[in-house]
Enzyme design. Structure first.
Site, PDB file in Angstrom:
ATOM      1  N   GLU A  92       0.805  -1.215   0.000  1.00  0.00           N
ATOM      2  CA  GLU A  92       0.000   0.000   0.000  1.00  0.00           C
ATOM      3  C   GLU A  92       0.840   1.268   0.000  1.00  0.00           C
ATOM      4  OE1 GLU A  92      -2.090  -1.327   3.700  1.00  0.00           O
ATOM      5  OE2 GLU A  92      -1.525   0.655   4.399  1.00  0.00           O
ATOM      6  N   CYS A 333      -0.498   2.481   8.907  1.00  0.00           N
ATOM      7  CA  CYS A 333       0.368   1.509   8.240  1.00  0.00           C
ATOM      8  C   CYS A 333      -0.195   0.103   8.219  1.00  0.00           C
ATOM      9  CB  CYS A 333       1.700   1.400   8.983  1.00  0.00           C
ATOM     10  SG  CYS A 333       2.542   2.915   9.115  1.00  0.00           S
TER      11      CYS A 333
HETATM   12  N1  SAH Z   1       9.825   0.921   9.634  1.00  0.00           N
HETATM   13  C1  SAH Z   1       9.880   2.344   9.611  1.00  0.00           C
HETATM   14  C2  SAH Z   1       8.876   3.013   8.702  1.00  0.00           C
HETATM   15  C3  SAH Z   1       7.457   2.520   8.685  1.00  0.00           C
HETATM   16  S1  SAH Z   1       6.370   2.944   9.996  1.00  0.00           S
HETATM   17  C4  SAH Z   1       9.812   2.901  11.020  1.00  0.00           C
HETATM   18  O1  SAH Z   1       9.677   2.135  11.948  1.00  0.00           O
HETATM   19  O2  SAH Z   1       9.963   4.114  11.186  1.00  0.00           O
HETATM   20  C5  SAH Z   1       6.125   4.665   9.983  1.00  0.00           C
HETATM   21  C6  SAH Z   1       5.827   5.240  11.350  1.00  0.00           C
HETATM   22  O3  SAH Z   1       4.503   4.892  11.812  1.00  0.00           O
HETATM   23  C7  SAH Z   1       6.759   4.738  12.441  1.00  0.00           C
HETATM   24  O4  SAH Z   1       7.109   5.795  13.299  1.00  0.00           O
HETATM   25  C8  SAH Z   1       5.905   3.721  13.151  1.00  0.00           C
HETATM   26  O5  SAH Z   1       6.403   3.451  14.419  1.00  0.00           O
HETATM   27  C9  SAH Z   1       4.570   4.396  13.131  1.00  0.00           C
HETATM   28  N2  SAH Z   1       3.409   3.536  13.354  1.00  0.00           N
HETATM   29  C10 SAH Z   1       3.191   2.279  12.900  1.00  0.00           C
HETATM   30  N3  SAH Z   1       1.998   1.830  13.294  1.00  0.00           N
HETATM   31  C11 SAH Z   1       1.428   2.820  13.988  1.00  0.00           C
HETATM   32  C12 SAH Z   1       0.181   2.967  14.665  1.00  0.00           C
HETATM   33  N4  SAH Z   1      -0.708   1.980  14.679  1.00  0.00           N
HETATM   34  N5  SAH Z   1      -0.061   4.137  15.288  1.00  0.00           N
HETATM   35  C13 SAH Z   1       0.841   5.142  15.263  1.00  0.00           C
HETATM   36  N6  SAH Z   1       2.022   5.063  14.653  1.00  0.00           N
HETATM   37  C14 SAH Z   1       2.325   3.916  14.027  1.00  0.00           C
END
Ligand code: SAH
Length: 352
Positions: A92, A333
């Site tokens: 996505e 995400c």
């Molecule tokens: N793997 C990378 C990039 C992808 S996630 C990383 O960890 O940064 C992008 C951002 O969204 C990251 O900061 C992640 O921790 C956050 N994230 C993922 N799922 C989330 C959720 N359910 N609520 C809030 N932030 C989330």
């Protein structure tokens, strides 16, 4: 096996075609068809001879992503795209419209193996890393379908970009290439959960991209509870490498901090975080956690988010609260992909 033409640099394409006796200006024309006009077949490259087009088809594959679902938010116009890859996997991407331009959020892997507790992308583990062409295609297809100019790219979708290092770096060089889409490095943000050796390596590339570090905690105990990667690298090591990144690139670090009710959102946590970041050139992005149905994490209430922000600001730290985009279209995400896979699964089961 055919070569993936869209993952090749112009120099690589030139040297490939030179072996066939093709002049380098032809290679450049092909490259521009691919990366500027973003065509989907060799037959659209109308200034090439039919013979050359046929030759290309023999040696190269031209991977195109197919949009299998597009959702548009009624609230803010954010669009979420579900793309199918050549091997049938789905990923996505998101198009967000801001006053300063349009931003595409891309995935860097199919699935993820980092295991962050609040994240839907990692629930089924890692399938594979994306190829440079598959990362570019997310942007090209979105720009073609939406007819919008894309000025900003964030690598914040599914996957850990530093766990797919070489492909991500190749992708960055193609994306910022003057014969390609020519996105400015300063308009690119790479988000990582904090793989220290890879961040160090990235710093040494001296790119002008913004590093967003998913911190989510003020100390090791809380970070370990939320992010398994914290067992590998301590918060001290992670922050150290961030300051090194700043030292090497001059780019201010952006910290992401998802607030989870009762876990990392107390005033004491804000004070502890402030102590670690005080005096550094950085920015904190507070994100009320987006609840996923597989886990029972809850969002911090608005009033407490503001309290948290105030503590950081009192310490002279720049803070923003991330505006939630596309809330009505499963903006978080991995949620759309997961939902799609579950629907496919239940259709299959229904057929059986
Ligand atoms: N793997 C990378 C990039 C992808 S996630 C990383 O960890 O940064 C992008 C951002 O969204 C990251 O900061 C992640 O921790 C956050 N994230 C993922 N799922 C989330 C959720 N359910 N609520 C809030 N932030 C989330």
């Amino acid at each position: 096996m055919k070569k993936d033409i869209k993952s090749l640099s112009l120099a690589e394409l030139e040297s490939d075609l030179e072996k066939l006796g093709v002049k380098s200006f032809r290679a450049k024309q092909i490259y521009q068809w691919l990366h500027q006009k973003q065509v989907t077949s060799f037959d659209q490259m109308t200034n090439l001879s039919k013979e050359l087009r046929e030759q290309c088809k023999q040696i190269y594959e031209l991977p195109i992503l197919e949009a299998v679902e597009i959702k548009t938010s009624a609230i803010d116009g954010t669009q979420k795209y579900l793309f199918q890859l050549a091997d049938g996997n789905v990923i996505e991407s998101v198009l967000m419209k801001y006053k300063h331009g349009n931003s595409v959020c891309i995935s860097s892997q199919v699935g993820c193996r980092m295991g962050c507790r609040f994240c839907a992308s990692t629930l089924d583990g890692l399938e594979r890393g994306l190829k440079p062409s598959e990362m570019l295609e997310q942007i090209y297809r979105i720009s073609q379908i939406s007819k919008e100019r894309v000025s900003h790219v964030v690598i914040m979708g599914t996957g850990e970009p530093m766990d797919n290092y070489d492909s991500v770096l190749k992708f960055l060089s193609l994306l910022t290439d003057q014969d390609g889409l020519l996105i400015s490095q300063r308009n690119i943000t790479l988000s990582t959960c904090g793989l220290v050796p890879e961040i160090r390596k990235l710093a040494q590339e001296h790119l002008q991209i913004t590093l967003a570090l998913s911190l989510h905690a003020p100390n090791n105990t809380i970070r370990e509870r939320l992010m398994p990667v914290a067992n590998r690298y301590s918060i001290e090591e992670v922050l150290e490498v961030c300051w090194y990144y700043f030292q090497e690139t001059g780019r201010r670090i952006s910290f992401e901090y998802s607030l989870v009710q009762g876990v990392n959102d107390r005033k004491e946590h804000a004070a502890e975080l402030a102590k670690r970041l005080r005096g550094r050139n950085c920015h904190v992005n507070l994100i009320p956690v987006n609840p996923i149905k597989e886990r029972d994490f809850r969002q911090t209430r608005q009033a407490e988010v503001l309290e948290f922000k105030k503590v950081l600001e009192k310490n002279g730290i720049n803070v923003t609260i991330r505006r939630e985009m596309g809330r009505d279209i499963q903006g978080a995400c991995g949620q759309l992909r997961k939902g799609y896979q579950e629907r496919q699964q239940s259709t299959k089961e229904g057929e059986e």
